[in-house]
Design a protein around this motif. Structure first.
Motif, PDB file in Angstrom:
ATOM      1  N   VAL A   1      38.109  40.720  30.603  1.00  0.00           N
ATOM      2  CA  VAL A   1      39.023  41.866  30.606  1.00  0.00           C
ATOM      3  C   VAL A   1      39.306  42.242  32.053  1.00  0.00           C
ATOM      4  O   VAL A   1      38.390  42.594  32.796  1.00  0.00           O
ATOM      5  N   VAL A   2      40.574  42.161  32.444  1.00  0.00           N
ATOM      6  CA  VAL A   2      40.980  42.492  33.807  1.00  0.00           C
ATOM      7  C   VAL A   2      41.686  43.840  33.775  1.00  0.00           C
ATOM      8  O   VAL A   2      42.717  43.996  33.115  1.00  0.00           O
ATOM      9  N   THR A   3      41.116  44.823  34.444  1.00  0.00           N
ATOM     10  CA  THR A   3      41.684  46.164  34.457  1.00  0.00           C
ATOM     11  C   THR A   3      42.414  46.408  35.772  1.00  0.00           C
ATOM     12  O   THR A   3      42.180  45.721  36.771  1.00  0.00           O
ATOM     13  N   GLY A   4      43.289  47.394  35.773  1.00  0.00           N
ATOM     14  CA  GLY A   4      43.986  47.772  36.991  1.00  0.00           C
ATOM     15  C   GLY A   4      45.477  47.504  36.912  1.00  0.00           C
ATOM     16  O   GLY A   4      45.968  46.837  36.003  1.00  0.00           O
ATOM     17  N   LYS A   5      46.178  48.064  37.893  1.00  0.00           N
ATOM     18  CA  LYS A   5      47.621  47.881  38.023  1.00  0.00           C
ATOM     19  C   LYS A   5      47.930  47.575  39.477  1.00  0.00           C
ATOM     20  O   LYS A   5      47.209  47.983  40.385  1.00  0.00           O
ATOM     21  N   GLY A   6      49.021  46.851  39.709  1.00  0.00           N
ATOM     22  CA  GLY A   6      49.369  46.521  41.082  1.00  0.00           C
ATOM     23  C   GLY A   6      50.570  45.615  41.169  1.00  0.00           C
ATOM     24  O   GLY A   6      51.080  45.122  40.159  1.00  0.00           O
ATOM     25  N   PRO A   7      51.023  45.343  42.396  1.00  0.00           N
ATOM     26  CA  PRO A   7      52.283  44.616  42.602  1.00  0.00           C
ATOM     27  C   PRO A   7      52.272  43.158  42.165  1.00  0.00           C
ATOM     28  O   PRO A   7      53.320  42.613  41.823  1.00  0.00           O
ATOM     29  N   GLN A   8      51.111  42.493  42.190  1.00  0.00           N
ATOM     30  CA  GLN A   8      51.083  41.067  41.870  1.00  0.00           C
ATOM     31  C   GLN A   8      50.704  40.781  40.421  1.00  0.00           C
ATOM     32  O   GLN A   8      50.541  39.625  40.043  1.00  0.00           O
ATOM     33  N   LYS A   9      50.604  41.817  39.613  1.00  0.00           N
ATOM     34  CA  LYS A   9      50.202  41.618  38.222  1.00  0.00           C
ATOM     35  C   LYS A   9      51.209  40.757  37.466  1.00  0.00           C
ATOM     36  O   LYS A   9      50.832  39.840  36.722  1.00  0.00           O
ATOM     37  N   GLU A  10      52.502  41.051  37.648  1.00  0.00           N
ATOM     38  CA  GLU A  10      53.541  40.305  36.937  1.00  0.00           C
ATOM     39  C   GLU A  10      53.534  38.835  37.319  1.00  0.00           C
ATOM     40  O   GLU A  10      53.868  37.977  36.497  1.00  0.00           O
ATOM     41  N   TYR A  11      53.151  38.532  38.551  1.00  0.00           N
ATOM     42  CA  TYR A  11      53.090  37.142  38.988  1.00  0.00           C
ATOM     43  C   TYR A  11      51.990  36.377  38.261  1.00  0.00           C
ATOM     44  O   TYR A  11      52.153  35.201  37.895  1.00  0.00           O
ATOM     45  N   PHE A  12      50.839  37.039  38.040  1.00  0.00           N
ATOM     46  CA  PHE A  12      49.696  36.349  37.451  1.00  0.00           C
ATOM     47  C   PHE A  12      49.722  36.318  35.923  1.00  0.00           C
ATOM     48  O   PHE A  12      49.018  35.505  35.315  1.00  0.00           O
ATOM     49  N   LEU A  13      50.510  37.177  35.263  1.00  0.00           N
ATOM     50  CA  LEU A  13      50.502  37.210  33.805  1.00  0.00           C
ATOM     51  C   LEU A  13      50.867  35.856  33.177  1.00  0.00           C
ATOM     52  O   LEU A  13      50.195  35.416  32.229  1.00  0.00           O
ATOM     53  N   PRO A  14      51.911  35.147  33.632  1.00  0.00           N
ATOM     54  CA  PRO A  14      52.179  33.814  33.074  1.00  0.00           C
ATOM     55  C   PRO A  14      51.033  32.838  33.300  1.00  0.00           C
ATOM     56  O   PRO A  14      50.764  31.977  32.437  1.00  0.00           O
ATOM     57  N   LEU A  15      50.342  32.954  34.428  1.00  0.00           N
ATOM     58  CA  LEU A  15      49.199  32.072  34.696  1.00  0.00           C
ATOM     59  C   LEU A  15      48.052  32.362  33.729  1.00  0.00           C
ATOM     60  O   LEU A  15      47.374  31.433  33.268  1.00  0.00           O
ATOM     61  N   LEU A  16      47.841  33.640  33.408  1.00  0.00           N
ATOM     62  CA  LEU A  16      46.798  33.995  32.452  1.00  0.00           C
ATOM     63  C   LEU A  16      47.153  33.495  31.052  1.00  0.00           C
ATOM     64  O   LEU A  16      46.277  33.018  30.325  1.00  0.00           O
ATOM     65  N   HIS A  17      48.425  33.611  30.692  1.00  0.00           N
ATOM     66  CA  HIS A  17      48.866  33.124  29.377  1.00  0.00           C
ATOM     67  C   HIS A  17      48.664  31.610  29.273  1.00  0.00           C
ATOM     68  O   HIS A  17      48.193  31.105  28.234  1.00  0.00           O
ATOM     69  N   LYS A  18      48.984  30.891  30.326  1.00  0.00           N
ATOM     70  CA  LYS A  18      48.787  29.439  30.341  1.00  0.00           C
ATOM     71  C   LYS A  18      47.304  29.096  30.245  1.00  0.00           C
ATOM     72  O   LYS A  18      46.915  28.147  29.537  1.00  0.00           O
ATOM     73  N   PHE A  19      46.479  29.848  30.961  1.00  0.00           N
ATOM     74  CA  PHE A  19      45.031  29.615  30.913  1.00  0.00           C
ATOM     75  C   PHE A  19      44.512  29.786  29.490  1.00  0.00           C
ATOM     76  O   PHE A  19      43.720  28.971  29.007  1.00  0.00           O
ATOM     77  N   ASN A  20      44.940  30.831  28.800  1.00  0.00           N
ATOM     78  CA  ASN A  20      44.477  31.082  27.429  1.00  0.00           C
ATOM     79  C   ASN A  20      44.889  29.974  26.475  1.00  0.00           C
ATOM     80  O   ASN A  20      44.144  29.633  25.539  1.00  0.00           O
TER      81      ASN A  20
END
Length: 421
Positions: free
Chosen positions: A383-402
């Motif tokens: 579970v990754v908590t928090g908000k910030g400017p690079q979150k949108e960049y990493f979301l596709p990478l997390l989806h691919k990882f899953n």
């Protein structure tokens, strides 16, 4: 008590009478050039100062809710607070006891210009963004802070969170000088070093063009020089680690007795979570609903399972069984391991390091399962908590990882302060 000496707050003398104690109250302005609700350290500073009887003005962006102990309870104005809900009842009693008459919260809403990835877009973004921040902070310090309706005491201390350092350090320093010029008593200027401000600016990569590399490096050089010049102008400094204290002394000429290490410590509101609270929290978060693949980790698909006089309700981590009108909650035997990582999703935090580590861990788990089938290694939920400017960049990478990893899943959440008992 650890805040008293850096902030210039004298220790109350137990031999003095109540009137003399009352006169010793100070007015501390806590400045966060960001969402106050996402800065727990500064909120805990505020809470500690209030509990010692001081007046506090908390300045920051609009956004997330404050910790329950700082939120204004409904009884203060007869209207229900926008922060009160059924999940914060554990803190309602504590919130009633806090010193809200000594607290004033000023929230800013700076304009966010559109951010483009090309060179010209970034050249326009930073001046527009800086202009907006200058206006908001200047208006708050020189206009709103002068309103004596709630707190009539003059400002004694300004405690600033760093980063961001631009333009916070300069404006707060000028405000302290301005206050001292006409009030003949300059407020103490104190910096709380969470990190280094210049490191928050984007760094060039190997794929960056020559022009982009020059521009990004120049921005960092200017930002570091700005921070190095203003740091010694502060009256005192707080750091989160001893290493930060040493670094400031070596590079920013900040050292001596006016620098103190103030480690992060959990306040008294933190305590072990009961099993009932765990079950309620996981039911509300519905973690398995966030990822369809995680539903396979459940024995049941999170629906009521009825067998005669027994029914059960499962989450990924807990199970509630009702047997003969008796409610029994326990942890699931085959629950996954829970790994929590907080991040502000900023360039100085390389989140790819965690992804690489999870990739290696998944390989080890799969190899272990093949070599020793009888060994049961739990699934892992990150579970990754928090908000910030690079979150949108990493979301596709997390989806691919899953999608590529069966035994480890990553989800992102924003948790309220009341979700951390």
């Amino acid at each position: 008590s650890c805040l008293k000496m850096p902030l210039g707050l004298s220790q109350p003398n137990t031999m003095t009478n109540p009137r003399e104690k009352k006169e010793k109250k100070k007015h501390v302005v806590v400045v966060v050039l960001g969402d106050i609700g996402r800065s727990p350290r500064m909120q805990y500073h505020t809470l500690s100062l209030l509990e010692h009887g001081h007046f506090v003005t908390l300045i920051g962006y609009v956004g997330e809710r404050l910790i329950p102990a700082l939120e204004k309870p409904p009884s203060d104005d007869g209207a229900p607070s926008h922060t009160e809900n059924e999940h914060s009842s554990a803190f309602s009693e504590a919130a009633e006891k806090k010193y809200h008459k000594n607290l004033r919260v000023l929230r800013m809403k700076p304009h966010m210009p559109p951010k483009r990835n090309n060179i010209m877009g970034r050249l326009l973004y930073y001046p527009l963004r800086l202009t907006s921040l200058l206006y908001c902070l200047f208006y708050t310090l020189w206009k709103e802070l002068q309103d004596k309706t709630i707190i009539s005491s003059p400002v004694d201390v300004v405690l600033v969170q760093n980063p961001p350092s631009v333009p916070t350090l300069l404006l707060v320093y000028l405000y302290c000088v301005w206050e001292g010029s006409w009030r003949r008593k300059r407020p103490r200027f104190v910096i709380d070093w969470h990190n280094l401000g210049y490191t928050m600016f984007e760094s060039p990569t190997q794929q960056s063009s020559f022009l982009r590399t020059i521009i990004l490096n120049s921005i960092q050089i200017v930002a570091k020089s700005y921070e190095r010049i203003l740091a010694p102008m502060a009256d005192a400094h707080l750091t989160v680690t001893h290493a930060m204290e040493v670094w400031l002394g070596e590079h920013f000429n900040v050292h001596g007795t006016n620098v103190r290490v103030l480690y992060d410590k959990p306040p008294l509101l933190f305590r072990p979570t009961t099993i009932d609270e765990e079950h309620e929290l996981f039911q509300r978060l519905d973690l398995e609903g966030e990822n369809e693949q995680m539903r396979g980790w459940l024995d049941h698909h999170n629906d009521d399972d009825v067998h005669g006089d027994q029914s059960s309700k499962e989450t990924l981590f807990t199970q509630c069984t009702i047997r003969k009108n008796e409610r029994i909650i326990q942890r699931r035997q085959n629950r996954p391991a829970l790994l929590i990582s907080s991040t502000s999703w900023t360039p100085d935090e390389d989140f790819s390091v965690l992804l690489d580590a999870l990739e290696r861990l998944h390989t080890l788990i799969m190899n272990e399962s093949k070599s020793t089938p009888t060994t049961s290694f739990p699934n892992i939920l990150v579970v990754v908590t928090g908000k910030g400017p690079q979150k949108e960049y990493f979301l596709p990478l997390l989806h691919k990882f899953n999608e590529e990893h069966q035994r480890i899943k990553i989800i992102t959440l924003w948790l309220e302060a009341s979700d951390y008992p």
